[in-house]
Design a protein around this motif. Structure first.
Motif, PDB file in Angstrom:
ATOM      1  N   PRO A 164     -23.578 -53.684   8.975  1.00 55.89           N
ATOM      2  CA  PRO A 164     -23.413 -53.217   7.588  1.00 55.89           C
ATOM      3  C   PRO A 164     -22.004 -53.372   7.053  1.00 55.89           C
ATOM      4  O   PRO A 164     -21.808 -53.560   5.847  1.00 55.89           O
ATOM      5  CB  PRO A 164     -23.822 -51.736   7.663  1.00 55.89           C
ATOM      6  N   SER A 165     -21.010 -53.320   7.925  1.00 54.46           N
ATOM      7  CA  SER A 165     -19.627 -53.434   7.449  1.00 54.46           C
ATOM      8  C   SER A 165     -19.321 -54.836   6.936  1.00 54.46           C
ATOM      9  O   SER A 165     -18.326 -55.041   6.234  1.00 54.46           O
ATOM     10  CB  SER A 165     -18.648 -53.055   8.572  1.00 54.46           C
ATOM     11  N   ASN A 166     -20.158 -55.811   7.295  1.00 50.76           N
ATOM     12  CA  ASN A 166     -19.948 -57.182   6.829  1.00 50.76           C
ATOM     13  C   ASN A 166     -20.665 -57.474   5.520  1.00 50.76           C
ATOM     14  O   ASN A 166     -20.620 -58.603   5.023  1.00 50.76           O
ATOM     15  CB  ASN A 166     -20.421 -58.173   7.895  1.00 50.76           C
ATOM     16  N   VAL A 167     -21.371 -56.494   4.994  1.00 51.85           N
ATOM     17  CA  VAL A 167     -22.142 -56.688   3.764  1.00 51.85           C
ATOM     18  C   VAL A 167     -21.443 -55.965   2.613  1.00 51.85           C
ATOM     19  O   VAL A 167     -21.065 -54.801   2.746  1.00 51.85           O
ATOM     20  CB  VAL A 167     -23.588 -56.157   3.919  1.00 51.85           C
ATOM     21  N   THR A 168     -21.291 -56.668   1.512  1.00 46.51           N
ATOM     22  CA  THR A 168     -20.574 -56.116   0.356  1.00 46.51           C
ATOM     23  C   THR A 168     -21.499 -56.027  -0.854  1.00 46.51           C
ATOM     24  O   THR A 168     -22.222 -56.971  -1.163  1.00 46.51           O
ATOM     25  CB  THR A 168     -19.368 -57.013   0.001  1.00 46.51           C
ATOM     26  N   GLY A 169     -21.457 -54.887  -1.525  1.00 47.10           N
ATOM     27  CA  GLY A 169     -22.075 -54.778  -2.835  1.00 47.10           C
ATOM     28  C   GLY A 169     -23.572 -54.558  -2.864  1.00 47.10           C
ATOM     29  O   GLY A 169     -24.190 -54.677  -3.922  1.00 47.10           O
ATOM     30  N   ARG A 170     -24.186 -54.202  -1.718  1.00 51.48           N
ATOM     31  CA  ARG A 170     -25.638 -54.037  -1.710  1.00 51.48           C
ATOM     32  C   ARG A 170     -26.077 -52.621  -1.318  1.00 51.48           C
ATOM     33  O   ARG A 170     -27.251 -52.401  -1.049  1.00 51.48           O
ATOM     34  CB  ARG A 170     -26.279 -55.050  -0.760  1.00 51.48           C
ATOM     35  N   SER A 332     -21.651 -57.926  -8.712  1.00 55.31           N
ATOM     36  CA  SER A 332     -20.665 -57.711  -9.775  1.00 55.31           C
ATOM     37  C   SER A 332     -19.414 -58.521  -9.462  1.00 55.31           C
ATOM     38  O   SER A 332     -19.199 -58.961  -8.320  1.00 55.31           O
ATOM     39  CB  SER A 332     -20.310 -56.229  -9.866  1.00 55.31           C
ATOM     40  N   GLU A 333     -18.589 -58.703 -10.481  1.00 57.17           N
ATOM     41  CA  GLU A 333     -17.359 -59.466 -10.271  1.00 57.17           C
ATOM     42  C   GLU A 333     -16.459 -58.766  -9.253  1.00 57.17           C
ATOM     43  O   GLU A 333     -15.816 -59.419  -8.417  1.00 57.17           O
ATOM     44  CB  GLU A 333     -16.631 -59.643 -11.604  1.00 57.17           C
ATOM     45  N   GLU A 334     -16.422 -57.444  -9.290  1.00 60.22           N
ATOM     46  CA  GLU A 334     -15.588 -56.689  -8.349  1.00 60.22           C
ATOM     47  C   GLU A 334     -16.079 -56.868  -6.915  1.00 60.22           C
ATOM     48  O   GLU A 334     -15.279 -57.116  -5.996  1.00 60.22           O
ATOM     49  CB  GLU A 334     -15.620 -55.200  -8.724  1.00 60.22           C
ATOM     50  N   SER A 338     -14.246 -58.769  -3.657  1.00 68.31           N
ATOM     51  CA  SER A 338     -14.099 -58.107  -2.361  1.00 68.31           C
ATOM     52  C   SER A 338     -14.676 -58.970  -1.240  1.00 68.31           C
ATOM     53  O   SER A 338     -14.064 -59.125  -0.180  1.00 68.31           O
ATOM     54  CB  SER A 338     -14.792 -56.743  -2.409  1.00 68.31           C
ATOM     55  N   LEU A 339     -15.856 -59.545  -1.476  1.00 75.07           N
ATOM     56  CA  LEU A 339     -16.483 -60.396  -0.464  1.00 75.07           C
ATOM     57  C   LEU A 339     -15.661 -61.653  -0.225  1.00 75.07           C
ATOM     58  O   LEU A 339     -15.505 -62.111   0.917  1.00 75.07           O
ATOM     59  CB  LEU A 339     -17.900 -60.766  -0.920  1.00 75.07           C
ATOM     60  N   PHE A 340     -15.104 -62.208  -1.289  1.00 73.45           N
ATOM     61  CA  PHE A 340     -14.286 -63.409  -1.150  1.00 73.45           C
ATOM     62  C   PHE A 340     -13.055 -63.135  -0.295  1.00 73.45           C
ATOM     63  O   PHE A 340     -12.696 -63.921   0.596  1.00 73.45           O
ATOM     64  CB  PHE A 340     -13.869 -63.913  -2.533  1.00 73.45           C
ATOM     65  N   VAL A 374     -20.034 -67.319  -2.583  1.00 77.29           N
ATOM     66  CA  VAL A 374     -18.727 -66.698  -2.364  1.00 77.29           C
ATOM     67  C   VAL A 374     -18.303 -66.861  -0.908  1.00 77.29           C
ATOM     68  O   VAL A 374     -17.155 -67.218  -0.608  1.00 77.29           O
ATOM     69  CB  VAL A 374     -18.762 -65.200  -2.751  1.00 77.29           C
ATOM     70  N   LYS A 375     -19.230 -66.600   0.006  1.00 72.13           N
ATOM     71  CA  LYS A 375     -18.908 -66.712   1.439  1.00 72.13           C
ATOM     72  C   LYS A 375     -18.662 -68.159   1.841  1.00 72.13           C
ATOM     73  O   LYS A 375     -17.772 -68.451   2.652  1.00 72.13           O
ATOM     74  CB  LYS A 375     -20.050 -66.118   2.262  1.00 72.13           C
ATOM     75  N   THR A 376     -19.464 -69.081   1.301  1.00 71.68           N
ATOM     76  CA  THR A 376     -19.294 -70.497   1.637  1.00 71.68           C
ATOM     77  C   THR A 376     -17.909 -70.981   1.245  1.00 71.68           C
ATOM     78  O   THR A 376     -17.197 -71.608   2.038  1.00 71.68           O
ATOM     79  CB  THR A 376     -20.367 -71.350   0.923  1.00 71.68           C
ATOM     80  N   VAL A 377     -17.507 -70.676   0.024  1.00 74.63           N
ATOM     81  CA  VAL A 377     -16.203 -71.144  -0.453  1.00 74.63           C
ATOM     82  C   VAL A 377     -15.077 -70.377   0.237  1.00 74.63           C
ATOM     83  O   VAL A 377     -14.082 -70.965   0.682  1.00 74.63           O
ATOM     84  CB  VAL A 377     -16.100 -70.983  -1.985  1.00 74.63           C
TER      85      VAL A 377
END
Length: 852
Positions: A164-170, A332-334, A338-340, A374-377
């Motif tokens: 779960p710590s690797n997942v953002t925004g869900r 969201s953009e925020e 964060s994920l980037f 986001v993760k790919t880039v």
């Protein structure tokens, strides 16, 4: 990537070769056996195209073979369409036989013998090239695949583990779905909840978060995770479910029959409250799903299945009666930022590189909230601190990144690979438009119709009906965003990366040429120019099908050159054309189906040669404010479906309009001198009529339009709407009605009641004197959408509103007193509308803008 469109082209040409028009023409011209040979050879080549398209990246020779096939198939299609042109020409000559000598002279291009010899020579050339290519197919070891059902890229199997710590925004999404899963639903034994969204949104990751949530552990003693992917064979799915049962003994199921599988599974889950995840479902076969559901529906009350899918159709098919689909949205953009940062930097290192963070902000915006993008880039930039590398990725297409099997390109392209062949060119055509554009079904129907992408219509089915069906398919597969069905039309957008995918797929065939992308591919067929200075480089091209000039084309000599060279054009766009007239040679574009001259404010007239264009389906003259009149002989445009007019003429010759036997949509814009329409004629094919800002228009014979489905009237201040007291149009089929900026409108004219059984959408906007909805409004039993905007004198709704049982959506803006009475739950008239599913009442007194 344009090779992926080749199979659909092959199918289209072969189907045309079998048409009645081509068969008749081939017999008359004595080339029947040659065309049968062409068809047979094409069928041989088509059989290996699907396999070739998957392998072409492995061999430059195979790629070149496919390019040659594309050229010869396109040339063959031009021949077939030529037969259609000739058939239409003969039909016009036959129809207007009273002036046959004049008409024959007007249309003739050559004598029959010369035409026959020329066509026979072209067909022989095609057959020689096809025969050579058919022999060459054996060089590449290609397999015969007859149907476009093969999946190019199969997603790897998923598993249920996630950190779960690797997942953002869900977190919010997870909590919402957990809440849906643990609640009891009307005593159902088994409930199914689908998570729906486009590729790369993180549906599987979200399902993993839910699967591993402690609340789910406490609620469901038995949990199972199955990655279905493309394999929905009952036997195989049952094996996967059995193997996913915790602590079960792994068995060799090779010798099991389906009956043994289902007995084993039912024994395991019988009497247990279970939670099953079916991840990545693609199969839309309801029979297979019903078979599986019947087998596993033996658990304790409250058992749940969570499904992840890209298809809205699958979600609708699988969900149970009292459950709803969960539509997953972009980050969201925020959260994207964060994920980037997590993906591109070691923990805390981002603070050392403020310049890179600024560039990263721009990169994140390009990803459009897709977590996988986001993760790919971000991952591709991990541990890189060179500013130029970051700028290169910011300024480049995302597809130019190195992609592994989990990258964003494979994730989105998988959806494209799954499309049926007839939808692939439709999707590719979106690449001709800029990003962030809002499309309408009406416009797309014009483009797809002109390019020959639409299947033949069935009886009583319009072109826009067919387009609507195809777009619904694309929407159901999560290609379209912001999809809004407005009754008489629908609008939608493409996510930026989906648009980029269309551009990637279409490269080499559909291209937008601008200063950033000035290079034109050798075999391109559809070109949009964004700058007049780039036009000259297209001169070697002769096989263009679509040509869109920059707004304000101002070089007539250049235009003449294009029109004389590009004789196979299907689409010609000349928006804001700067000259007073068109070149006469436009009449030689006999394949032309769409001519767009909108907002050409200097255009005073069209050459009579325009009336030679028997294939023309759409003529757009909207905003041509100096246009004196339509050319004489407009009735010869027997394929014309859409006519959009701005003109100074006083009336339209009855015989001209009535003779347009294919006309479905007719729009009058700013026709200031027009006083009356349609007296003494019938227009049985017309489906949609729009009258906008025709200030002198007093009378329209609406009863002349017996099959009208859509009517829009705005800013026609002198128009008589009442047609006599109590008058109705019997058996009216009107489905959509828009009345805007009509100060003479006080209530709805009685004659609209003739559409009581058909009207679905009613919009009344900016009618300042509109005071009441009639008591007969509830007789509109099919009404689904009612919109009232800026009608300040409308104070109440009829008492019998509750009889509108099909009314699903009500919007009222800019009606202050009425909005107060309809205030949610507390307004004195709230009870009149409380049964409506979607109510949007704006209580502010600010005027609302309305766009038709």
């Amino acid at each position: 990537m344009a090779e992926s469109l080749l199979f659909s082209l092959a199918e289209s040409v072969i189907e045309k070769l079998a048409s009645g028009v081509v068969q008749e023409a081939s017999l008359i011209l004595g080339v029947h056996s040659e065309l049968q040979e062409m068809k047979a050879t094409m069928a041989l080549i088509r059989g290996v195209l699907l396999d070739a398209q998957q392998k072409n990246f492995l061999s430059s020779a195979l790629s070149e073979w496919l390019r040659q096939i594309k050229r010869v198939f396109s040339d063959a299609e031009d021949i077939v369409d030529d037969f259609q042109c000739e058939a239409l020409r003969k039909h016009v000559v036959k129809t207007y036989g009273g002036i046959s000598r004049k008409v024959s002279h007007f249309f003739s291009t050559s004598n029959p013998l010369v035409y026959r010899l020329r066509m026979a020579h072209r067909i022989q050339n095609i057959n020689t090239r096809l025969a050579k290519l058919a022999v060459q197919r054996t060089m590449f070891g290609l397999q015969i695949i007859d149907q476009d059902t093969r999946v190019v890229h199969v997603r790897e199997m998923t598993h249920s583990h996630v950190n779960p710590s690797n997942v953002t925004g869900r977190e919010h999404d997870k909590n919402q779905i957990v809440k849906l899963l643990v609640q009891d639903v009307h005593h159902q034994t088994l409930s199914v909840i689908p998570i729906v969204g486009m590729g790369g949104l993180g549906k599987t990751t979200l399902a993993k978060l839910v699967f591993n949530d402690p609340i789910i552990d406490a609620c469901f003693p038995l949990k199972m995770w199955v990655c279905v992917s493309n394999d929905f064979e009952l036997r195989n799915v049952l094996i996967k479910i059995l193997n996913s049962v915790p602590n079960s003994t792994r068995e060799n199921f090779n010798n099991f029959e389906t009956e043994q599988f289902q007995n084993r599974l039912r024994n395991i889950i019988q009497g247990q409250k279970f939670f099953l995840v079916l991840d990545d479902v693609w199969n839309e076969d309801r029979v297979r799903w019903d078979e599986l559901k019947e087998i596993i529906d033996v658990g304790v009350e409250g058992s749940k299945i969570l499904v992840t899918t890209r298809s809205h159709e699958i979600a609708t098919m699988m969900r149970t009666k009292f459950s709803n689909s969960y539509f997953l949205q972009c980050l969201s953009e925020e959260d994207s930022r964060s994920l980037f940062v997590k993906s591109a930097f070691e923990d805390g290192d981002e603070k050392k590189h403020p310049q890179l963070l600024e560039i990263g902000e721009e990169i994140v915006r390009k990803c459009g909230g897709l977590p996988l993008a986001v993760k790919t880039v971000g991952s591709s930039l991990f541990s890189r601190v060179d500013k130029k590398e970051w700028e290169s990725i910011r300024d480049n297409e995302i597809w130019n990144l190195k992609q592994n099997e989990k990258g964003i390109l494979p994730a989105l392209k998988l959806s494209y690979d799954q499309l049926p062949s007839y939808l692939k060119p439709c999707f590719a055509s979106f690449s001709l438009y800029p990003q962030d554009l809002s499309f309408t079904c009406a416009h797309i129907s014009i483009i797809w119709g002109a390019l020959g992408f639409l299947p033949p219509s069935k009886e009583s089915e319009s072109v826009i009906d067919i387009t609507y069906q195809l777009m619904h398919e694309l929407w159901s597969r999560s290609f379209l965003s912001d999809y809004d069905d407005m009754g008489n039309d629908c609008t939608f957008k493409l996510h930026d990366l989906v648009h980029d995918l269309a551009t990637y797929i279409a490269k080499g065939e559909f291209e937008r040429i601008d200063l950033r992308n000035p290079k034109i591919s050798e075999n391109v067929q559809h070109l949009v120019f964004m700058d007049n200075n780039l036009l000259a480089q297209a001169f070697p091209l002769t096989g263009l099908r679509s040509l869109c000039f920059p707004i304000g084309m101002n070089n007539q000599a250049l235009l003449n050159t294009f029109l004389s060279r590009c004789k196979y054009l299907r689409i010609l766009e000349l928006s804001s054309y700067e000259f007073e007239s068109l070149p006469d040679c436009i009449g030689k574009l006999k394949h032309l189906r769409y001519l767009n001259l909108q907002v050409s404010e200097n255009l005073e007239g069209l050459p009579n040669s325009v009336c030679k264009l028997q294939n023309l389906q759409t003529l757009d003259l909207c905003g041509c404010i100096k246009l004196q009149k339509l050319p004489k002989g407009i009735r010869n445009l027997i394929s014309l479906r859409n006519l959009i007019i701005t003109t100074k003429q006083l009336d339209f010759p009855k015989g001209e309009i009535a003779s347009l036997t294919s006309l479905e949509n007719l729009y009058f814009y700013h026709c200031d001198n027009l006083e009356s329409l349609f007296e003494g004629i019938l227009l049985p094919t017309l489906k949609k009529l729009s009258l906008h800002d025709c200030k002198s228009l007093k009378f329209v014979s609406f009863d002349a339009i017996t099959n009208l489905k859509g009517l829009s009237i705005s800013q026609c201040y002198k128009l008589e709407l009442w047609m006599g007291v109590g008058n109705q149009i019997p058996d009216s089929r009107l489905k959509s009605l828009t009345l805007q900026d009509l100060p003479q409108l006080v209530t709805l004219p009685q004659w609209f009641q003739g559409s009581a059984n058909s009207l679905e959408t009613l919009v009344i906007a900016d009618c300042i004197n509109f005071k009441e909805l009639p008591d007969w409004l509830p007789t509109l039993i099919s009404l689904k959408i009612l919109v009232i905007i800026n009608c300040p004198n409308l104070l109440s709704l009829p008492d019998s509103m509750h009889h509108l049982t099909n009314l699903k959506e009500l919007k009222i803006f800019g009606c202050p007193e009425l909005c107060k009475r309809l205030k949610h739950e507390v307004g004195q008239d709230w009870h009149k509308i409380s049964h409506i599913q979607k109510v949007d009442i704006d209580e502010s007194e600010n005027e609302q803008e309305f766009s038709e």
